[in-house]
Scaffold this motif. Sequence first.
Motif, short mmCIF file in Angstrom:
data_model
loop_
_atom_site.label_atom_id
_atom_site.label_comp_id
_atom_site.label_asym_id
_atom_site.label_seq_id
_atom_site.Cartn_x
_atom_site.Cartn_y
_atom_site.Cartn_z
N LEU A 1 0.83 -1.20 0.00
CA LEU A 1 0.00 0.00 0.00
C LEU A 1 0.87 1.26 0.00
O LEU A 1 0.52 2.25 -0.66
CB LEU A 1 -0.96 -0.01 1.19
CG LEU A 1 -2.13 0.96 1.12
CD1 LEU A 1 -2.94 0.81 -0.16
CD2 LEU A 1 -3.03 0.81 2.33
N GLU A 2 1.98 1.21 0.68
CA GLU A 2 2.92 2.34 0.67
C GLU A 2 3.46 2.57 -0.75
O GLU A 2 3.58 3.70 -1.21
CB GLU A 2 4.08 2.07 1.64
CG GLU A 2 5.12 3.17 1.70
CD GLU A 2 4.62 4.45 2.35
OE1 GLU A 2 5.05 5.54 1.90
OE2 GLU A 2 3.82 4.37 3.29
N LYS A 3 3.73 1.49 -1.46
CA LYS A 3 4.29 1.57 -2.81
C LYS A 3 3.26 1.98 -3.86
O LYS A 3 3.55 2.78 -4.75
CB LYS A 3 4.90 0.21 -3.18
CG LYS A 3 5.60 0.17 -4.51
CD LYS A 3 6.26 -1.18 -4.72
CE LYS A 3 6.98 -1.23 -6.05
NZ LYS A 3 7.63 -2.55 -6.28
N TYR A 4 2.03 1.44 -3.76
CA TYR A 4 1.03 1.64 -4.81
C TYR A 4 -0.22 2.42 -4.38
O TYR A 4 -1.12 2.62 -5.18
CB TYR A 4 0.56 0.28 -5.35
CG TYR A 4 1.64 -0.54 -5.97
CD1 TYR A 4 2.28 -0.13 -7.14
CD2 TYR A 4 2.03 -1.75 -5.40
CE1 TYR A 4 3.28 -0.90 -7.72
CE2 TYR A 4 3.02 -2.53 -5.97
CZ TYR A 4 3.65 -2.10 -7.13
OH TYR A 4 4.62 -2.87 -7.70
N GLY A 5 -0.30 2.83 -3.12
CA GLY A 5 -1.53 3.42 -2.61
C GLY A 5 -1.77 4.87 -2.92
O GLY A 5 -2.92 5.30 -3.05
N GLU A 6 -0.70 5.64 -3.07
CA GLU A 6 -0.89 7.07 -3.34
C GLU A 6 -1.53 7.25 -4.72
O GLU A 6 -1.09 6.67 -5.70
CB GLU A 6 0.44 7.81 -3.28
CG GLU A 6 0.30 9.29 -3.51
CD GLU A 6 1.63 10.03 -3.45
OE1 GLU A 6 1.59 11.26 -3.34
OE2 GLU A 6 2.69 9.38 -3.52
N VAL A 7 -2.57 8.08 -4.78
CA VAL A 7 -3.27 8.34 -6.05
C VAL A 7 -2.56 9.48 -6.77
O VAL A 7 -2.41 10.57 -6.23
CB VAL A 7 -4.75 8.70 -5.81
CG1 VAL A 7 -5.42 9.12 -7.10
CG2 VAL A 7 -5.48 7.52 -5.18
N ILE A 8 -2.14 9.19 -8.01
CA ILE A 8 -1.51 10.21 -8.85
C ILE A 8 -2.25 10.20 -10.18
O ILE A 8 -1.96 9.37 -11.06
CB ILE A 8 0.00 9.94 -9.05
CG1 ILE A 8 0.70 9.79 -7.69
CG2 ILE A 8 0.64 11.05 -9.89
CD1 ILE A 8 2.13 9.29 -7.77
N PRO A 9 -3.28 11.07 -10.33
CA PRO A 9 -4.05 11.10 -11.58
C PRO A 9 -3.14 11.30 -12.79
O PRO A 9 -2.13 12.00 -12.73
CB PRO A 9 -4.98 12.30 -11.39
CG PRO A 9 -5.12 12.43 -9.90
CD PRO A 9 -3.75 12.05 -9.36
N GLY A 10 -3.50 10.65 -13.88
CA GLY A 10 -2.72 10.76 -15.11
C GLY A 10 -1.59 9.75 -15.18
O GLY A 10 -0.85 9.71 -16.17
N THR A 11 -1.44 8.93 -14.14
CA THR A 11 -0.44 7.86 -14.14
C THR A 11 -1.16 6.55 -13.82
O THR A 11 -2.35 6.55 -13.53
CB THR A 11 0.65 8.10 -13.06
OG1 THR A 11 0.08 7.87 -11.76
CG2 THR A 11 1.22 9.52 -13.14
N SER A 12 -0.40 5.45 -13.82
CA SER A 12 -1.02 4.17 -13.48
C SER A 12 -1.54 4.17 -12.04
O SER A 12 -2.42 3.39 -11.70
CB SER A 12 -0.03 3.03 -13.69
OG SER A 12 1.10 3.19 -12.85
N ARG A 13 -1.05 5.07 -11.20
CA ARG A 13 -1.52 5.17 -9.81
C ARG A 13 -2.93 5.77 -9.72
O ARG A 13 -3.56 5.74 -8.68
CB ARG A 13 -0.59 6.03 -8.95
CG ARG A 13 0.80 5.51 -8.80
CD ARG A 13 0.83 4.24 -7.95
NE ARG A 13 2.17 3.81 -7.72
CZ ARG A 13 2.87 3.06 -8.55
NH1 ARG A 13 2.34 2.66 -9.69
NH2 ARG A 13 4.10 2.69 -8.28
#
Length: 147
Positions: free
Chosen positions: A54-66
């Motif tokens: 969750l630390e690696k993939y949890g942050e939401v970054i619109p416009g990216t795979s996140r």
Amino acid sequence: RAVCKMITAHEVLRRVFPSTLQWVLFKHHTIVVSQRKKLFESRDELQEWAQDILEKYGEVIPGTSRGDFTPTRMDEYWPDDAIYITEFDVDGDNDVYLGHILLPEAGGDELLGNDMYAGLLARKRREEDYEGMNVILTSFDDPPPAS
């Protein structure tokens, strides 16, 4: 008057995912499911791994795979309820499934047939779990089914 039974995130996990998989459920219903062949030996080990994911993939970054999400309504299991499992991208990591369980009370009537709304709400909840890291249940402390 009919009484509606509330469906829990735990019930969804039990019904949709094979019992052989190990999983962690966070406070806002983000799920991290291990698809590794080697099982974790303790709750602490599993929880630490899930928190790292969750630390690696949890942050939401619109416009990216996140920011990407794939919501699926679970009408095969619950045809009368707007229950969704939303899958999130983990950059091809085959050892992990990162998702979110969205129950009807979380989204109200807007959820019915609205995949985009379900996905956006699930993504928001994933970010809340990323910020809080509060584990509420794991497959190690999985209570027996209610009879």
